[in-house]
Design an enzyme around this catalytic site. Structure first.
Site, mmCIF file in Angstrom:
data_model
loop_
_atom_site.group_PDB
_atom_site.id
_atom_site.type_symbol
_atom_site.label_atom_id
_atom_site.label_comp_id
_atom_site.label_asym_id
_atom_site.label_seq_id
_atom_site.Cartn_x
_atom_site.Cartn_y
_atom_site.Cartn_z
ATOM 1 N N GLY A 191 0.851 -1.398 0.023
ATOM 2 C CA GLY A 191 0.081 -0.021 0.082
ATOM 3 C C GLY A 191 0.830 1.318 0.000
ATOM 4 O O GLY A 191 1.914 1.358 -0.286
ATOM 5 N N ALA A 192 0.285 2.473 0.291
ATOM 6 C CA ALA A 192 0.763 3.744 0.262
ATOM 7 C C ALA A 192 1.276 3.859 -1.239
ATOM 8 O O ALA A 192 2.417 4.025 -1.379
ATOM 9 C CB ALA A 192 1.897 3.995 1.288
ATOM 10 N N GLY A 237 5.812 4.228 -8.925
ATOM 11 C CA GLY A 237 6.392 2.800 -9.148
ATOM 12 C C GLY A 237 5.452 1.452 -9.064
ATOM 13 O O GLY A 237 5.721 0.731 -9.852
ATOM 14 N N HIS A 238 4.700 1.645 -8.044
ATOM 15 C CA HIS A 238 3.733 0.375 -8.164
ATOM 16 C C HIS A 238 2.996 0.347 -8.971
ATOM 17 O O HIS A 238 2.680 -0.619 -9.931
ATOM 18 C CB HIS A 238 2.639 0.657 -6.950
ATOM 19 C CG HIS A 238 3.593 0.654 -5.562
ATOM 20 N ND1 HIS A 238 3.359 1.669 -4.632
ATOM 21 C CD2 HIS A 238 3.824 -0.254 -4.743
ATOM 22 C CE1 HIS A 238 4.284 1.350 -3.486
ATOM 23 N NE2 HIS A 238 4.359 -0.069 -3.646
ATOM 24 N N GLN A 292 7.504 -9.138 8.111
ATOM 25 C CA GLN A 292 9.010 -8.536 7.381
ATOM 26 C C GLN A 292 9.515 -7.591 7.902
ATOM 27 O O GLN A 292 10.370 -7.172 7.603
ATOM 28 C CB GLN A 292 8.619 -8.565 6.096
ATOM 29 C CG GLN A 292 7.981 -7.381 5.483
ATOM 30 C CD GLN A 292 7.418 -7.524 4.117
ATOM 31 O OE1 GLN A 292 6.865 -8.044 3.331
ATOM 32 N NE2 GLN A 292 8.094 -6.432 3.457
ATOM 33 N N ARG A 299 8.164 5.362 1.592
ATOM 34 C CA ARG A 299 8.983 5.873 2.761
ATOM 35 C C ARG A 299 9.299 7.226 2.520
ATOM 36 O O ARG A 299 9.549 8.024 3.430
ATOM 37 C CB ARG A 299 10.083 5.127 3.315
ATOM 38 C CG ARG A 299 9.695 3.703 4.078
ATOM 39 C CD ARG A 299 10.881 3.067 4.550
ATOM 40 N NE ARG A 299 10.396 1.971 5.241
ATOM 41 C CZ ARG A 299 10.443 0.741 5.037
ATOM 42 N NH1 ARG A 299 10.646 0.297 3.712
ATOM 43 N NH2 ARG A 299 10.169 -0.297 5.715
HETATM 44 P P1 AMP Z 1 6.092 -2.317 -1.296
HETATM 45 O O1 AMP Z 1 4.669 -1.769 -1.499
HETATM 46 O O2 AMP Z 1 7.048 -1.350 -1.069
HETATM 47 O O3 AMP Z 1 6.269 -3.555 -0.747
HETATM 48 O O4 AMP Z 1 6.527 -2.690 -2.995
HETATM 49 C C1 AMP Z 1 5.629 -3.489 -3.804
HETATM 50 C C2 AMP Z 1 6.324 -3.543 -5.178
HETATM 51 O O5 AMP Z 1 6.618 -2.430 -5.776
HETATM 52 C C3 AMP Z 1 7.837 -4.283 -4.811
HETATM 53 O O6 AMP Z 1 8.088 -5.132 -5.899
HETATM 54 C C4 AMP Z 1 8.391 -3.086 -5.095
HETATM 55 O O7 AMP Z 1 10.038 -3.652 -5.301
HETATM 56 C C5 AMP Z 1 7.860 -2.329 -6.195
HETATM 57 N N1 AMP Z 1 8.496 -1.029 -6.146
HETATM 58 C C6 AMP Z 1 8.495 -0.148 -5.079
HETATM 59 N N2 AMP Z 1 9.078 1.005 -5.526
HETATM 60 C C7 AMP Z 1 9.188 0.894 -6.605
HETATM 61 C C8 AMP Z 1 9.549 1.727 -7.819
HETATM 62 N N3 AMP Z 1 10.131 3.161 -7.493
HETATM 63 N N4 AMP Z 1 9.754 1.323 -9.012
HETATM 64 C C9 AMP Z 1 9.343 0.085 -9.290
HETATM 65 N N5 AMP Z 1 8.955 -0.714 -8.325
HETATM 66 C C10 AMP Z 1 8.826 -0.399 -7.158
#
Ligand code: AMP
Length: 281
Positions: free
Chosen positions: A31-32, A36-37, A61, A188
């Site tokens: 979430g958040a 990128g997501h 984790q 973050r």
């Molecule tokens: P998270 O919500 O931080 O666990 O991220 C979920 C997915 O999004 C993970 O596979 C991350 O590697 C990917 N992710 C997070 N930040 C980015 C970014 N800046 N560019 C591409 N993928 C991202």
């Protein structure tokens, strides 16, 4: 866009879609959400017929309870963003649904990947990552799952886990999306002050400079130069900055291997900043 709130609902919906012959893509997130997501969502929409996104802040984790408590949550805006990008279904399970008391989880041997670099800094982190991804794959059996290159060691752990159990899900790694400064987008980053955020692109710029330098000087010398540069920046603390074999995360000392990634984590402006660059592939 469908909202799936229990493992059973998610399982049933996937089964229905699979029966209809659809190729299922899964984008696991905490979430958040940011662009990128969304880039992972777009990759899934290009490669699959149905795109599922999971939103689950996985307690297993987080080795630091304070980090878990401070993790940003904004479900309403996440759902709006996902709907606007054409996601078919969002899975928002509870902790009890992902980790039922009597659920049998296999032991996942990470072959030491959990003990080095990010694993050394965050004991237990990759066990939690492998466990939650295993469970999501068990519930949703996606044809393809999408992960970001930004969390490089995580991608190596997940590939290792899927190989270990011979899981049928294809793993696709998507490039890191960045802010205009070069800063890798991250949930973050909102914890950075505006001033720190505007100058936080220095980590990626240092990685780019390293990639250029290895054309002229030895790898270890170039890495030493990059680390010295970072060390002398005010407010920066290096956790690790290391060229590794991109398949097993073992540290490399020269450019003789065929796949080399420099992984870096620093502390800056009160947050951990994580980034990497492929030096050779
Ligand atoms: P998270 O919500 O931080 O666990 O991220 C979920 C997915 O999004 C993970 O596979 C991350 O590697 C990917 N992710 C997070 N930040 C980015 C970014 N800046 N560019 C591409 N993928 C991202």
């Amino acid at each position: 866009m469908m909202l799936l709130k229990t493992a059973l609902e998610a399982k049933k919906q996937v089964q229905k879609d699979k029966k209809a012959g659809f190729r299922i893509g899964l984008v696991p997130t905490m979430g958040a959400l940011h662009q990128g997501h969304i880039s992972l969502v777009q990759a899934s929409k290009e490669q699959c017929d149905r795109t599922y996104v999971s939103i689950f802040v996985n307690p297993a984790q987080f080795n630091d309870k304070k980090d878990l408590d401070a993790y940003p949550v904004d479900l309403e805006s996440d759902l709006k963003l996902l709907e606007a990008h054409g996601v078919d279904a969002v899975f928002i399970p509870t902790v009890e649904d992902i980790y039922p008391e009597d659920h049998p989880f296999p032991k996942i041997d990470l072959n030491g990947l959990d003990k080095i670099l990010e694993g050394e800094m965050r004991p237990g982190h990759f066990d939690g990552v492998a466990k939650v991804v295993y469970r999501f794959f068990e519930i949703m059996t996606p044809d393809v799952a999408f992960f970001g290159q930004k969390d490089f060691q995580q991608t190596v752990v997940i590939r290792h886990m899927t190989d270990l159990f011979n899981l049928p899900t294809e793993i696709v790694i998507c490039p890191t999306l960045r802010e205009p400064s070069g800063l890798a987008m991250s949930s973050r980053n909102i914890r950075l002050s505006e001033y720190d955020r505007s100058r936080a692109g220095f980590l990626y710029k240092t990685l780019l400079k390293l990639k250029e330098d290895i054309n002229y000087i030895a790898l270890e010398e170039a890495v030493g130069k990059a680390k010295n540069y970072l060390r002398n920046l005010p407010g920066v603390k290096i956790e690790y900055f290391a060229p590794v074999n991109g398949r097993n995360m073992e540290i490399v000392h020269d450019l003789s291997q065929d796949y080399i990634v420099c992984v870096a984590v620093i502390q800056f402006g009160g947050i951990r900043m994580l980034d990497n660059i492929v030096l050779k592939k």
